[in-house]
Design a protein around this motif. Structure first.
Motif, PDB file in Angstrom:
ATOM      1  N   LEU A  44       0.808  -1.222   0.000  1.00 58.61           N
ATOM      2  CA  LEU A  44       0.000   0.000   0.000  1.00 58.61           C
ATOM      3  C   LEU A  44       0.840   1.271   0.000  1.00 58.61           C
ATOM      4  CD1 LEU A  44      -2.889  -0.744   2.501  1.00 58.61           C
ATOM      5  CD2 LEU A  44      -2.981  -0.692   0.027  1.00 58.61           C
ATOM      6  N   LYS A  45       2.053   1.171   0.498  1.00 55.47           N
ATOM      7  CA  LYS A  45       2.934   2.331   0.615  1.00 55.47           C
ATOM      8  C   LYS A  45       2.251   3.449   1.403  1.00 55.47           C
ATOM      9  CE  LYS A  45       5.501   1.248  -3.515  1.00 55.47           C
ATOM     10  NZ  LYS A  45       5.890   1.620  -4.843  1.00 55.47           N
ATOM     11  N   LEU A  46       1.902   3.129   2.642  1.00 49.58           N
ATOM     12  CA  LEU A  46       1.271   4.119   3.515  1.00 49.58           C
ATOM     13  C   LEU A  46       2.237   5.263   3.769  1.00 49.58           C
ATOM     14  CD1 LEU A  46      -0.452   1.757   6.090  1.00 49.58           C
ATOM     15  CD2 LEU A  46      -1.488   2.899   4.141  1.00 49.58           C
ATOM     16  N   HIS A  47       1.685   6.459   3.915  1.00 48.46           N
ATOM     17  CA  HIS A  47       2.502   7.648   4.136  1.00 48.46           C
ATOM     18  C   HIS A  47       3.078   7.635   5.549  1.00 48.46           C
ATOM     19  CE1 HIS A  47       0.868   9.246   0.450  1.00 48.46           C
ATOM     20  NE2 HIS A  47      -0.356   9.086   0.916  1.00 48.46           N
ATOM     21  N   PHE A 129      -1.009  22.323  10.633  1.00 44.03           N
ATOM     22  CA  PHE A 129      -1.984  21.711  11.539  1.00 44.03           C
ATOM     23  C   PHE A 129      -2.895  20.727  10.802  1.00 44.03           C
ATOM     24  CE2 PHE A 129      -0.927  25.726  13.625  1.00 44.03           C
ATOM     25  CZ  PHE A 129      -0.574  25.256  14.882  1.00 44.03           C
ATOM     26  N   LEU A 130      -3.098  20.925   9.519  1.00 44.16           N
ATOM     27  CA  LEU A 130      -4.039  20.105   8.762  1.00 44.16           C
ATOM     28  C   LEU A 130      -3.425  18.875   8.111  1.00 44.16           C
ATOM     29  CD1 LEU A 130      -6.012  22.944   6.951  1.00 44.16           C
ATOM     30  CD2 LEU A 130      -6.691  21.677   8.977  1.00 44.16           C
ATOM     31  N   ILE A 131      -2.106  18.879   7.913  1.00 49.06           N
ATOM     32  CA  ILE A 131      -1.484  17.829   7.107  1.00 49.06           C
ATOM     33  C   ILE A 131      -1.497  16.466   7.803  1.00 49.06           C
ATOM     34  CG2 ILE A 131       0.940  18.064   7.802  1.00 49.06           C
ATOM     35  CD1 ILE A 131      -0.268  17.782   4.194  1.00 49.06           C
ATOM     36  N   ILE A 132      -1.348  16.427   9.125  1.00 50.56           N
ATOM     37  CA  ILE A 132      -1.349  15.132   9.821  1.00 50.56           C
ATOM     38  C   ILE A 132      -2.714  14.452   9.719  1.00 50.56           C
ATOM     39  CG2 ILE A 132      -1.140  14.008  12.072  1.00 50.56           C
ATOM     40  CD1 ILE A 132       1.199  15.864  12.653  1.00 50.56           C
ATOM     41  N   PRO A 133      -3.835  15.140  10.028  1.00 53.82           N
ATOM     42  CA  PRO A 133      -5.128  14.466   9.845  1.00 53.82           C
ATOM     43  C   PRO A 133      -5.401  14.069   8.392  1.00 53.82           C
ATOM     44  CG  PRO A 133      -5.406  16.449  11.164  1.00 53.82           C
ATOM     45  CD  PRO A 133      -4.003  16.445  10.673  1.00 53.82           C
ATOM     46  N   LYS A 134      -4.984  14.903   7.433  1.00 53.70           N
ATOM     47  CA  LYS A 134      -5.197  14.563   6.027  1.00 53.70           C
ATOM     48  C   LYS A 134      -4.356  13.349   5.625  1.00 53.70           C
ATOM     49  CE  LYS A 134      -6.817  18.787   3.979  1.00 53.70           C
ATOM     50  NZ  LYS A 134      -8.008  18.188   3.447  1.00 53.70           N
ATOM     51  N   THR A 135      -3.147  13.253   6.129  1.00 56.41           N
ATOM     52  CA  THR A 135      -2.288  12.110   5.835  1.00 56.41           C
ATOM     53  C   THR A 135      -2.876  10.831   6.422  1.00 56.41           C
ATOM     54  OG1 THR A 135      -0.370  13.577   5.881  1.00 56.41           O
ATOM     55  CG2 THR A 135       0.072  11.229   5.998  1.00 56.41           C
ATOM     56  N   LYS A 136      -3.367  10.925   7.650  1.00 63.19           N
ATOM     57  CA  LYS A 136      -3.979   9.747   8.275  1.00 63.19           C
ATOM     58  C   LYS A 136      -5.232   9.319   7.524  1.00 63.19           C
ATOM     59  CE  LYS A 136      -2.177  10.177  12.962  1.00 63.19           C
ATOM     60  NZ  LYS A 136      -2.527  10.195  14.383  1.00 63.19           N
ATOM     61  N   ARG A 137      -6.020  10.288   7.036  1.00 63.29           N
ATOM     62  CA  ARG A 137      -7.209   9.945   6.258  1.00 63.29           C
ATOM     63  C   ARG A 137      -6.837   9.308   4.920  1.00 63.29           C
ATOM     64  NH1 ARG A 137      -9.432  15.058   6.218  1.00 63.29           N
ATOM     65  NH2 ARG A 137      -9.244  15.515   8.415  1.00 63.29           N
ATOM     66  N   ALA A 138      -5.760   9.794   4.303  1.00 61.94           N
ATOM     67  CA  ALA A 138      -5.299   9.199   3.043  1.00 61.94           C
ATOM     68  C   ALA A 138      -4.857   7.748   3.282  1.00 61.94           C
ATOM     69  CB  ALA A 138      -4.157  10.020   2.454  1.00 61.94           C
ATOM     70  N   ASN A 139      -4.166   7.510   4.394  1.00 65.83           N
ATOM     71  CA  ASN A 139      -3.773   6.146   4.747  1.00 65.83           C
ATOM     72  C   ASN A 139      -4.997   5.271   4.995  1.00 65.83           C
ATOM     73  OD1 ASN A 139      -1.032   6.609   4.538  1.00 65.83           O
ATOM     74  ND2 ASN A 139      -0.739   6.965   6.722  1.00 65.83           N
ATOM     75  N   LEU A 140      -5.977   5.815   5.701  1.00 67.21           N
ATOM     76  CA  LEU A 140      -7.195   5.068   5.988  1.00 67.21           C
ATOM     77  C   LEU A 140      -7.924   4.690   4.693  1.00 67.21           C
ATOM     78  CD1 LEU A 140      -9.282   3.977   8.043  1.00 67.21           C
ATOM     79  CD2 LEU A 140     -10.368   6.236   7.933  1.00 67.21           C
ATOM     80  N   LYS A 142      -6.609   4.152   1.786  1.00 66.51           N
ATOM     81  CA  LYS A 142      -5.858   3.059   1.166  1.00 66.51           C
ATOM     82  C   LYS A 142      -6.167   1.733   1.851  1.00 66.51           C
ATOM     83  CE  LYS A 142      -1.802   5.603  -0.465  1.00 66.51           C
ATOM     84  NZ  LYS A 142      -0.352   5.695  -0.354  1.00 66.51           N
ATOM     85  N   ILE A 143      -6.244   1.745   3.180  1.00 68.62           N
ATOM     86  CA  ILE A 143      -6.509   0.515   3.923  1.00 68.62           C
ATOM     87  C   ILE A 143      -7.939   0.028   3.674  1.00 68.62           C
ATOM     88  CG2 ILE A 143      -6.765  -0.422   6.266  1.00 68.62           C
ATOM     89  CD1 ILE A 143      -4.462   1.548   7.050  1.00 68.62           C
ATOM     90  N   LEU A 144      -8.896   0.939   3.675  1.00 64.63           N
ATOM     91  CA  LEU A 144     -10.287   0.542   3.446  1.00 64.63           C
ATOM     92  C   LEU A 144     -10.482   0.009   2.021  1.00 64.63           C
ATOM     93  CD1 LEU A 144     -12.282   3.325   5.311  1.00 64.63           C
ATOM     94  CD2 LEU A 144     -11.829   0.972   6.048  1.00 64.63           C
ATOM     95  N   HIS A 145      -9.671   0.483   1.116  1.00 66.80           N
ATOM     96  CA  HIS A 145      -9.749  -0.017  -0.263  1.00 66.80           C
ATOM     97  C   HIS A 145      -9.378  -1.498  -0.317  1.00 66.80           C
ATOM     98  CE1 HIS A 145      -9.909   0.263  -4.581  1.00 66.80           C
ATOM     99  NE2 HIS A 145      -8.712  -0.285  -4.661  1.00 66.80           N
ATOM    100  N   LEU A 146      -8.510  -1.938   0.579  1.00 70.42           N
ATOM    101  CA  LEU A 146      -8.129  -3.351   0.641  1.00 70.42           C
ATOM    102  C   LEU A 146      -9.333  -4.254   0.916  1.00 70.42           C
ATOM    103  CD1 LEU A 146      -4.856  -3.710   2.747  1.00 70.42           C
ATOM    104  CD2 LEU A 146      -5.207  -4.291   0.370  1.00 70.42           C
ATOM    105  N   PHE A 147     -10.249  -3.782   1.734  1.00 69.30           N
ATOM    106  CA  PHE A 147     -11.388  -4.603   2.105  1.00 69.30           C
ATOM    107  C   PHE A 147     -12.403  -4.749   0.980  1.00 69.30           C
ATOM    108  CE2 PHE A 147      -9.940  -2.885   6.265  1.00 69.30           C
ATOM    109  CZ  PHE A 147      -9.581  -4.096   6.826  1.00 69.30           C
TER     110      PHE A 147
END
Length: 149
Positions: A44-47, A129-140, A142-147
């Motif tokens: 997945l190459k998570l950020h 302040f916004l980049i960490i939540p956006k990065t975590k959402r982008a990772n999420l 990618k992970i949800l796409h796996l399911f």
């Protein structure tokens, strides 16, 4: 047991409110589905949250690098374009200052350039302040796409 081990790997890479959701989806998988997730997870190459924050947002954030890193190419391009346009306006105003009779145009361009730079600087600060939540959402995502595969 395996879903808990996977969650140890994912815990700091996804939003805190989504941990339960991902854990429930992992628990619902059979052994074959769980094996597919375990095999696909490294692909997945998570950020990396720290790299995106420090390099992409703090150090190079004024150029929109953090946005490019997480896949927000349009917003990143808009941010760097605004920065470049502001610098061009400042340079053109410097040229017009030396030409006689164009002081009003030069002043207008100078003000517009500084307003653009101020806007980019404020945007840069907000993005930290916004980049960490956006990065975590982008990772999420990618992970949800796996399911769904």
């Amino acid at each position: 047991m395996v879903p808990s081990l996977i969650m140890l790997h994912l815990y700091d890479k996804i939003p805190n409110e989504s941990v339960v959701l991902v854990k429930d989806k992992l628990k619902k998988l059979d052994k074959v589905g769980l094996a597919k997730v375990v095999i696909s997870l490294p692909l997945l190459k998570l950020h990396n949250i720290q790299i995106v924050f420090w390099v992409g947002s703090v150090i190079l954030g004024i150029f929109g690098v953090g946005r490019f890193m997480i896949g927000d190419r349009i917003i990143g391009a808009f941010k760097v374009s605004l920065l470049l346009i502001s610098y061009v306006l400042l340079m053109v105003s410097a040229v017009f200052t030396h030409l006689s009779g164009l002081t009003i145009v030069a002043s207008s361009l100078l003000i517009a350039g500084y307003i653009g730079l101020l806007g980019v600087a404020i945007w840069w600060g907000l993005d930290m302040f916004l980049i960490i939540p956006k990065t975590k959402r982008a990772n999420l995502n990618k992970i949800l796409h796996l399911f769904h595969l």
